[in-house]
Design an enzyme around this catalytic site. Sequence first.
Site, short mmCIF file in Angstrom:
data_model
loop_
_atom_site.label_atom_id
_atom_site.label_comp_id
_atom_site.label_asym_id
_atom_site.label_seq_id
_atom_site.Cartn_x
_atom_site.Cartn_y
_atom_site.Cartn_z
N LYS A 114 0.83 -1.21 0.00
CA LYS A 114 0.00 0.00 0.00
C LYS A 114 0.86 1.25 0.00
O LYS A 114 0.51 2.27 -0.56
CB LYS A 114 -0.88 0.02 1.26
CG LYS A 114 -2.33 -0.30 1.00
CD LYS A 114 -3.14 -0.03 2.26
CE LYS A 114 -4.45 -0.75 2.22
NZ LYS A 114 -5.16 -0.73 3.49
N LYS A 195 -10.92 -6.77 1.91
CA LYS A 195 -11.49 -6.67 3.26
C LYS A 195 -12.03 -5.27 3.54
O LYS A 195 -11.45 -4.28 3.09
CB LYS A 195 -10.37 -7.01 4.26
CG LYS A 195 -10.79 -7.21 5.67
CD LYS A 195 -9.59 -7.44 6.57
CE LYS A 195 -8.91 -6.13 6.94
NZ LYS A 195 -7.96 -6.21 8.04
N LYS A 198 -10.63 -0.32 8.10
CA LYS A 198 -10.77 1.07 8.55
C LYS A 198 -9.64 1.95 8.06
O LYS A 198 -9.73 3.16 8.11
CB LYS A 198 -10.89 1.12 10.06
CG LYS A 198 -9.73 0.56 10.84
CD LYS A 198 -10.08 0.51 12.32
CE LYS A 198 -9.00 -0.22 13.09
NZ LYS A 198 -9.38 -0.58 14.43
P1 AMP Z 1 -8.00 -4.05 14.10
O1 AMP Z 1 -8.80 -3.08 13.33
O2 AMP Z 1 -6.83 -4.56 13.32
O3 AMP Z 1 -7.66 -3.60 15.50
O4 AMP Z 1 -8.94 -5.31 14.24
C1 AMP Z 1 -9.79 -5.53 15.32
C2 AMP Z 1 -10.51 -6.82 15.14
O5 AMP Z 1 -11.46 -6.70 14.07
C3 AMP Z 1 -9.60 -8.00 14.77
O6 AMP Z 1 -10.03 -9.15 15.48
C4 AMP Z 1 -9.83 -8.17 13.30
O7 AMP Z 1 -9.60 -9.50 12.90
C5 AMP Z 1 -11.30 -7.78 13.16
N1 AMP Z 1 -11.62 -7.28 11.80
C6 AMP Z 1 -11.11 -6.19 11.21
N2 AMP Z 1 -11.64 -6.02 9.98
C7 AMP Z 1 -12.50 -7.06 9.77
C8 AMP Z 1 -13.36 -7.45 8.69
N3 AMP Z 1 -13.44 -6.75 7.57
N4 AMP Z 1 -14.11 -8.58 8.84
C9 AMP Z 1 -14.06 -9.30 10.00
N5 AMP Z 1 -13.27 -8.98 11.06
C10 AMP Z 1 -12.50 -7.88 10.96
#
Ligand code: AMP
Length: 318
Positions: A114, A195, A198
């Site tokens: 990215k 995916k 955010k």
């Molecule tokens: P993070 O944003 O990396 O702190 O992720 C927090 C939690 O959200 C982690 O357990 C990720 O695996 C989950 N997560 C983030 N994006 C997705 C998505 N698109 N689908 C399912 N789980 C997600």
Amino acid sequence: MSRVLSGVKPSGKMTLGNYIGSFRNFSSFQDENETYIFVADVHALTKPIDANVLRSTTYDILSFYLASGLDPEKCVIFKQSDILEVAMLNAILVNYIYMGELSRMIQYKEHVQKNNGKEIGCGIFTYPVLMAADLFMYDTEICPVGEDQRQHVELAHDIARRFNSRYKEEVLKLPRSVTPKTGKRIMNLQDPSKKMSKSDKDDEQKGIIYLQDDEKVIRKKIMSAVTDSETEVRYDPVNKKGVSNLLTIYAAMKNIDIEEAEKEFVGSNYGNFKRCVADAVMEEIGPFKERFEKFRNDEAYLNKVFEDGASKARKVAK
Ligand code: AMP
């Protein structure tokens, strides 16, 4: 009774993917397990972040946790940075992992791609080691996460095995990752081959449902989700990525199997199908957002939750 641990980074706005893939499920563990849930504010530093934004999103995540049903009387909710012992364990663990192993992590590779390989911080490279430190610090047995974090939990296994075999003693416990049956990977509504994340750029955000979006915006994003030129609502994540993603969201919101969701839409057109998905999302997210606002407006209470949680987590960490 098992020891459960998970956390979410307070970087950027929370998406429906975060909600379905992770913290929606956290509260289901708290009655029968020793559950530790933290706000991963140190992990949020792996990408540049404004101090005030970080402070505010840290409270946001805690409010999301509470709104999703986590109860500080039943589980330990804390802030990662309040437990200094984790930094020490992290400093130890970096010696038990090879650079080659870290450079094979998918999230790291995606980040490099990215950013065209420029300004890649060491923190993003060693991120899985800090995650392993959190897991080991509390002797975690179960780690509920979305699909994208499974590889990091597996890497923690490698560290634990190497460490334990070097000292011929089972010092570090191997955690097991648990992903939700439906919704372990929610995809971007405009580009369902990637995916819902955010950290996407502005032009990709039409396909991301943020939990803080208002109802009109959420409905609009779902109604304009990319589908295909067919008319049949059928789960086929290879050939019908958009429809399959919407079916997954629907099934997750309704707590039903994908097959059951499919049956509900036999003969339905895409317009009606999308309206039902939007209704299902709002049915759950609407009241959730109201609960969120109530907690978010009471920072004195949020500080108290963090303080109490830190003192409990610190005891175990020590
Ligand atoms: P993070 O944003 O990396 O702190 O992720 C927090 C939690 O959200 C982690 O357990 C990720 O695996 C989950 N997560 C983030 N994006 C997705 C998505 N698109 N689908 C399912 N789980 C997600």
